[in-house]
Write a protein that holds these residues in place. Structure first.
Motif, PDB file in Angstrom:
ATOM      1  N   TRP A 170       0.809  -1.181   0.036  1.00  0.00           N
ATOM      2  CA  TRP A 170      -0.135   0.266  -0.041  1.00  0.00           C
ATOM      3  C   TRP A 170       0.896   1.059  -0.111  1.00  0.00           C
ATOM      4  N   VAL A 203      -8.861  -0.876   2.966  1.00  0.00           N
ATOM      5  CA  VAL A 203      -7.547  -1.738   3.279  1.00  0.00           C
ATOM      6  C   VAL A 203      -7.955  -2.703   4.130  1.00  0.00           C
ATOM      7  N   ILE A 225      -2.532  -2.608  -3.210  1.00  0.00           N
ATOM      8  CA  ILE A 225      -3.603  -1.806  -2.844  1.00  0.00           C
ATOM      9  C   ILE A 225      -3.267  -0.385  -3.293  1.00  0.00           C
ATOM     10  N   ILE A 284      -9.568  -5.487   2.181  1.00  0.00           N
ATOM     11  CA  ILE A 284      -8.580  -6.340   1.323  1.00  0.00           C
ATOM     12  C   ILE A 284      -7.696  -7.291   2.122  1.00  0.00           C
TER      13      ILE A 284
END
Length: 508
Positions: A63, A96, A87, A99
């Protein structure tokens, strides 16, 4: 010469083997990696990943903004026998957290600020978190090198999360073969070469953005990843690096052609690629004026099959609204409502067959069965196909034309947005009892998000508080352009909210 159309897929990490040792592969803020250095760094990163996540097929989530780690992880994770879960850096904690939980990630790598934004319970107990810098320092201290893998190309290599027409993002499972053949196909039809410089402005968690990286490396070309704040940043990067290839979505193209481009910034451009929405005739004309030396490649695709069609640049002026024809390795059929191959100019559903078809949705057999079904009997490839839900027609000359979407997805600024996800968040604030998100035609965005809501009776200042709560819970691209407040929602004969009536009201 163009990349050869070899239908024999290889392990994904072998894409790094294409370039010459001393040629530039990746331009970072502080240095440039040659292909020799790229291969070395991928091997070091892969060895470290294999050390901390020894279970084959474990999911590694990232991320982060574009940089060395985010660019190398797709290949390094594949080399280590792991599955990369990128992400979108624009997502916020709720998406987030979903996921991470849904993918079962064992590691999340992000920067300090993003990690700090997550709350207790957002990261599963089985998932380790780590800052980007710590990951690299640990890999370098370990100082091991993992050579190119011998993975089965059919093995899972990545899960890309995409919004559906209902509910939260769903993970599309992609194999080494899916990603490898997608890179080969695009590098071939774009005619990418070793002397090309590709500017990567699209998110790497977006299949279109990730393929830019992979197809460029398959051609031995150079990639310049860019997180831009304004269109001027894109222009400056093109000028500085002699960019030859630029991919974008229509709203960004609109912004770019509104700028003054120095001749030195546009003269080197060889090709422009578009997806995430159709180009208009006016926009094509503006692109030709701004980039006189560039060929324009309109494209259509879906994450479940990566990409389906492209329009030959020579046909753009004559057939500006066409989706073109199938890309290499893709078979695109138009199936009418009787289940037969549609006749010329007969509307039907676009069905994508062939080796670019993904393996389904992660841990979601029900939705997989809805979208991934056996190919129609007339298919050359057979096997499983993606039934897109998009309505198209094929003209007598073989060119495809988009008619409409079967589902209610909103496509705004190149992003596919789930109305239900936005509606769930709005209702979750406790300020509204009903919420409907609609995509209203917008010249700049393609579709602008309009949110129609009915407030909870007796709550304090819902109109003043709702925008701030939505800003906290949703990424910027999911923020409604307009919030409409209603005392009552129109209902259809079945007693459900009449979305068609609301849309008529908003567009009247």
């Amino acid at each position: 010469m163009p990349v050869a159309l070899d239908l024999q897929p290889r392990p994904l990490d072998h894409l790094a083997e294409a370039g010459e040792d001393g040629a530039s592969a990746l331009v970072l803020r502080d240095r440039t990696l040659t292909y020799q250095a790229l291969r070395r760094r991928i091997g070091v990163l892969a060895a470290w990943l294999a050390e901390i996540a020894p279970e084959k097929g474990a999911r590694i989530a990232s991320w982060m903004a574009k940089g060395e780690l985010s660019c190398l992880l797709p290949l390094a994770a594949a080399r280590a026998g792991l599955v990369h879960v990128p992400i979108n850096p624009l997502l916020k904690r709720a998406q987030v957290a979903h996921i991470l939980a849904d993918s079962g990630a064992v590691l999340l790598i992000a920067n300090k600020a993003r990690l700090a934004s997550l709350e207790l319970g957002d990261i599963p107990a089985s998932c380790r978190k780590m800052e980007e810098g710590e990951a690299w320092s640990d890999a370098e201290v370990l100082d091991r090198f993992l050579p190119p893998s011998s993975a089965d190309p059919g093995e899972m290599a990545a899960i890309l999360y995409t919004s559906g027409s209902t509910g939260r993002p769903k993970g599309v499972v992609l194999s080494h073969a899916n990603l490898w053949l997608g890179a080969v196909s695009v590098a071939h039809y774009l005619d990418l070469a070793a002397d090309d410089v590709v500017l990567g402005v699209l998110p790497l968690a977006f299949d279109y953005g990730q393929n830019q990286l992979l197809s460029a490396w398959k051609a031995g070309a150079c990639v310049v990843p860019l997180d831009y704040l304004t269109p001027r940043d894109v222009i400056k990067a093109c000028l500085r690096h002699g960019v030859t290839t630029l991919a974008a979505v229509p709203p960004l193209w609109v912004q770019l052609v509104e700028q003054e481009w120095p001749e030195e910034a546009s003269a080197s451009m060889r090709r422009l690629t578009n997806s995430g929405g159709a180009l208009t005739s006016d926009l094509v004309a503006a692109l030709r004026s701004t980039f006189p030396n560039a060929r324009i490649f309109p494209m259509y695709g879906l994450t479940e099959a990566f990409r389906s069609t492209f329009l030959d640049p020579a046909l753009v002026d004559v057939h500006p609204t066409s989706m073109g024809k199938a890309i290499p390795f893709a078979e695109v059929l138009v199936i009418n409502d009787r289940g037969d191959l549609a006749e010329a100019d007969e509307e039907g559903e676009l069905v994508h067959c062939g080796p670019l078809v993904a393996q389904g949705y992660w841990r979601d057999p029900e939705r997989t069965a809805e979208r991934f079904r056996p190919a129609p009997p007339m298919s050359v490839y057979g096997g499983m196909a993606v039934w897109s839900g998009d309505r198209v027609r094929r003209a007598s000359d073989g060119l495809l034309y988009f008619v409409g979407r079967r589902d209610a997805m909103i496509k705004s600024a190149g992003n596919r947005i789930s109305p239900q996800e936005l509606e769930d968040v709005a209702r979750g604030t406790g300020l509204v009892v009903e919420a409907v998100a609609l995509g209203v035609p917008d010249e700049r965005l393609g579709q602008a998000i309009h949110l129609v809501v009915r407030p909870v009776v007796g709550v304090d200042d819902p109109q003043g508080r709702l925008p701030g709560l939505l800003m906290k819970e949703l990424p910027n691209f999911m923020q409604p352009k307009v919030i409409h407040w209603r005392d009552a929602m129109p209902l259809n004969p079945n007693g459900k909210i009449d979305r068609t009536a609301l849309m008529r009201d908003l567009t009247a």
